[in-house]
Scaffold this motif. Structure first.
Motif, PDB file in Angstrom:
ATOM      1  N   LYS A   1     -20.295  14.553 -13.774  1.00 39.49           N
ATOM      2  CA  LYS A   1     -20.882  13.222 -13.454  1.00 39.49           C
ATOM      3  C   LYS A   1     -20.629  12.958 -11.933  1.00 39.49           C
ATOM      4  N   GLN A   2     -19.571  13.684 -11.237  1.00 41.18           N
ATOM      5  CA  GLN A   2     -19.510  13.399  -9.905  1.00 41.18           C
ATOM      6  C   GLN A   2     -20.299  14.026  -9.122  1.00 41.18           C
ATOM      7  N   LYS A   3     -20.790  15.334  -9.675  1.00 34.81           N
ATOM      8  CA  LYS A   3     -21.709  16.091  -8.712  1.00 34.81           C
ATOM      9  C   LYS A   3     -23.001  15.545  -8.846  1.00 34.81           C
ATOM     10  N   PHE A   4     -23.396  14.794 -10.078  1.00 33.92           N
ATOM     11  CA  PHE A   4     -24.749  14.064 -10.452  1.00 33.92           C
ATOM     12  C   PHE A   4     -24.736  12.967  -9.331  1.00 33.92           C
ATOM     13  N   THR A   5     -23.656  12.279  -9.124  1.00 32.15           N
ATOM     14  CA  THR A   5     -23.799  10.920  -8.255  1.00 32.15           C
ATOM     15  C   THR A   5     -23.935  11.426  -6.744  1.00 32.15           C
ATOM     16  N   THR A   6     -23.132  12.642  -6.488  1.00 32.17           N
ATOM     17  CA  THR A   6     -23.359  13.106  -4.902  1.00 32.17           C
ATOM     18  C   THR A   6     -24.886  13.350  -5.123  1.00 32.17           C
ATOM     19  N   ARG A   7     -25.319  14.243  -5.859  1.00 29.83           N
ATOM     20  CA  ARG A   7     -26.714  14.718  -5.477  1.00 29.83           C
ATOM     21  C   ARG A   7     -27.530  13.323  -5.998  1.00 29.83           C
ATOM     22  N   THR A   8     -27.583  12.477  -6.364  1.00 26.52           N
ATOM     23  CA  THR A   8     -28.165  11.212  -6.460  1.00 26.52           C
ATOM     24  C   THR A   8     -28.320  10.656  -5.290  1.00 26.52           C
ATOM     25  N   GLU A   9     -27.092  10.384  -4.673  1.00 27.76           N
ATOM     26  CA  GLU A   9     -27.080   9.827  -3.374  1.00 27.76           C
ATOM     27  C   GLU A   9     -27.805  10.545  -2.320  1.00 27.76           C
ATOM     28  N   ILE A  10     -27.627  11.836  -2.404  1.00 30.28           N
ATOM     29  CA  ILE A  10     -28.529  12.848  -1.392  1.00 30.28           C
ATOM     30  C   ILE A  10     -29.851  12.584  -1.562  1.00 30.28           C
ATOM     31  N   ALA A  11     -30.380  12.492  -2.722  1.00 30.16           N
ATOM     32  CA  ALA A  11     -31.672  12.468  -2.924  1.00 30.16           C
ATOM     33  C   ALA A  11     -32.040  10.923  -2.530  1.00 30.16           C
ATOM     34  N   GLY A  12     -31.551  10.033  -2.909  1.00 23.61           N
ATOM     35  CA  GLY A  12     -31.729   8.545  -2.606  1.00 23.61           C
ATOM     36  C   GLY A  12     -31.857   8.550  -0.889  1.00 23.61           C
ATOM     37  N   ARG A  13     -30.801   9.187  -0.170  1.00 24.33           N
ATOM     38  CA  ARG A  13     -31.044   8.873   1.330  1.00 24.33           C
ATOM     39  C   ARG A  13     -32.350   9.707   1.745  1.00 24.33           C
ATOM     40  N   PHE A  14     -32.670  10.782   1.132  1.00 29.63           N
ATOM     41  CA  PHE A  14     -33.730  11.701   1.513  1.00 29.63           C
ATOM     42  C   PHE A  14     -35.143  10.833   1.256  1.00 29.63           C
ATOM     43  N   ALA A  15     -35.098  10.349   0.198  1.00 28.71           N
ATOM     44  CA  ALA A  15     -36.493   9.433  -0.211  1.00 28.71           C
ATOM     45  C   ALA A  15     -36.664   8.286   0.565  1.00 28.71           C
ATOM     46  N   SER A  16     -35.257   7.746   1.102  1.00 32.04           N
ATOM     47  CA  SER A  16     -35.584   6.465   1.920  1.00 32.04           C
ATOM     48  C   SER A  16     -35.703   7.018   3.611  1.00 32.04           C
ATOM     49  N   ASP A  17     -35.335   8.155   3.872  1.00 28.44           N
ATOM     50  CA  ASP A  17     -35.562   8.594   5.120  1.00 28.44           C
ATOM     51  C   ASP A  17     -37.058   8.982   5.416  1.00 28.44           C
ATOM     52  N   ASN A  18     -37.602   9.624   4.200  1.00 30.58           N
ATOM     53  CA  ASN A  18     -38.866  10.361   4.406  1.00 30.58           C
ATOM     54  C   ASN A  18     -39.934   9.288   3.490  1.00 30.58           C
ATOM     55  N   MET A  19     -39.812   8.072   3.378  1.00 31.54           N
ATOM     56  CA  MET A  19     -40.669   7.408   2.464  1.00 31.54           C
ATOM     57  C   MET A  19     -42.023   7.593   2.959  1.00 31.54           C
ATOM     58  N   ARG A  20     -42.372   7.467   4.037  1.00 32.77           N
ATOM     59  CA  ARG A  20     -43.638   7.309   4.556  1.00 32.77           C
ATOM     60  C   ARG A  20     -44.448   8.948   4.408  1.00 32.77           C
ATOM     61  N   TRP A  21     -43.788   9.941   4.382  1.00 29.03           N
ATOM     62  CA  TRP A  21     -44.247  11.272   4.189  1.00 29.03           C
ATOM     63  C   TRP A  21     -44.583  11.416   2.683  1.00 29.03           C
ATOM     64  N   ILE A  22     -43.654  10.805   1.953  1.00 31.80           N
ATOM     65  CA  ILE A  22     -43.879  10.742   0.405  1.00 31.80           C
ATOM     66  C   ILE A  22     -45.032  10.178  -0.199  1.00 31.80           C
ATOM     67  N   VAL A  23     -45.385   8.973   0.404  1.00 30.23           N
ATOM     68  CA  VAL A  23     -46.396   8.080   0.074  1.00 30.23           C
ATOM     69  C   VAL A  23     -47.552   8.577   0.655  1.00 30.23           C
ATOM     70  N   ALA A  24     -47.851   9.053   1.780  1.00 29.62           N
ATOM     71  CA  ALA A  24     -48.856   9.948   2.325  1.00 29.62           C
ATOM     72  C   ALA A  24     -49.253  10.899   1.544  1.00 29.62           C
ATOM     73  N   GLY A  25     -48.249  11.887   1.160  1.00 27.59           N
ATOM     74  CA  GLY A  25     -48.509  12.790   0.234  1.00 27.59           C
ATOM     75  C   GLY A  25     -49.046  12.573  -1.020  1.00 27.59           C
ATOM     76  N   GLY A  26     -48.367  11.466  -1.746  1.00 28.03           N
ATOM     77  CA  GLY A  26     -48.886  11.069  -3.040  1.00 28.03           C
ATOM     78  C   GLY A  26     -50.379  10.676  -2.867  1.00 28.03           C
TER      79      GLY A  26
END
Length: 96
Positions: A45-70
C-alpha cells in the motif's frame, strides 16, 4: 558464596528467563502468517501510494502534452471515418 549472592543470582536468572520468554513470545507474534501478510500488505500500500503521488505529479505537470497527444490520437484514428464522410457529402452535393 553467601546468602545474598545466591538471592541476587536467582533474581538475575529469573529476570533473564522472563526476558527470554517475552522475546520468544514477541518473535512468535512477529512470525505469525497473519502478521507477515499484514506487513507485506502495508508495504505494498505504501509503494502504491508513493507511485500514485508520482504519477499524479507527472500528469499535472504535463497536462498540456497529454491532452494534445490525446487529441492527436483521436484525429489520427478518426481520419478514415472523417474522410469517408467528407467524400459522401461531396458526392451527395455533386448529385444535386
Amino acid at each position: 558464596m553467601n546468602r545474598d549472592e545466591i538471592i541476587n543470582k536467582d533474581k538475575q536468572r529469573r529476570s533473564a528467563e522472563r526476558e527470554l520468554k517475552l522475546g520468544i513470545s514477541a518473535t512468535r507474534t512477529y512470525l505469525q502468517p497473519r502478521a507477515i501478510g499484514q506487513r507485506i500488505l502495508q508495504s505494498q500500500k505504501q509503494k502504491f501510494t508513493t507511485r500514485t503521488e508520482i504519477a499524479g505529479r507527472f500528469a499535472s505537470d504535463n497536462m498540456r502534452w497529454i491532452v494534445a497527444g490525446g487529441l492527436l490520437t483521436l484525429l489520427i484514428s478518426a481520419r478514415l471515418p472523417i474522410s469517408k464522410r467528407l467524400n459522401w457529402l461531396r458526392g451527395r452535393t455533386a448529385n444535386k
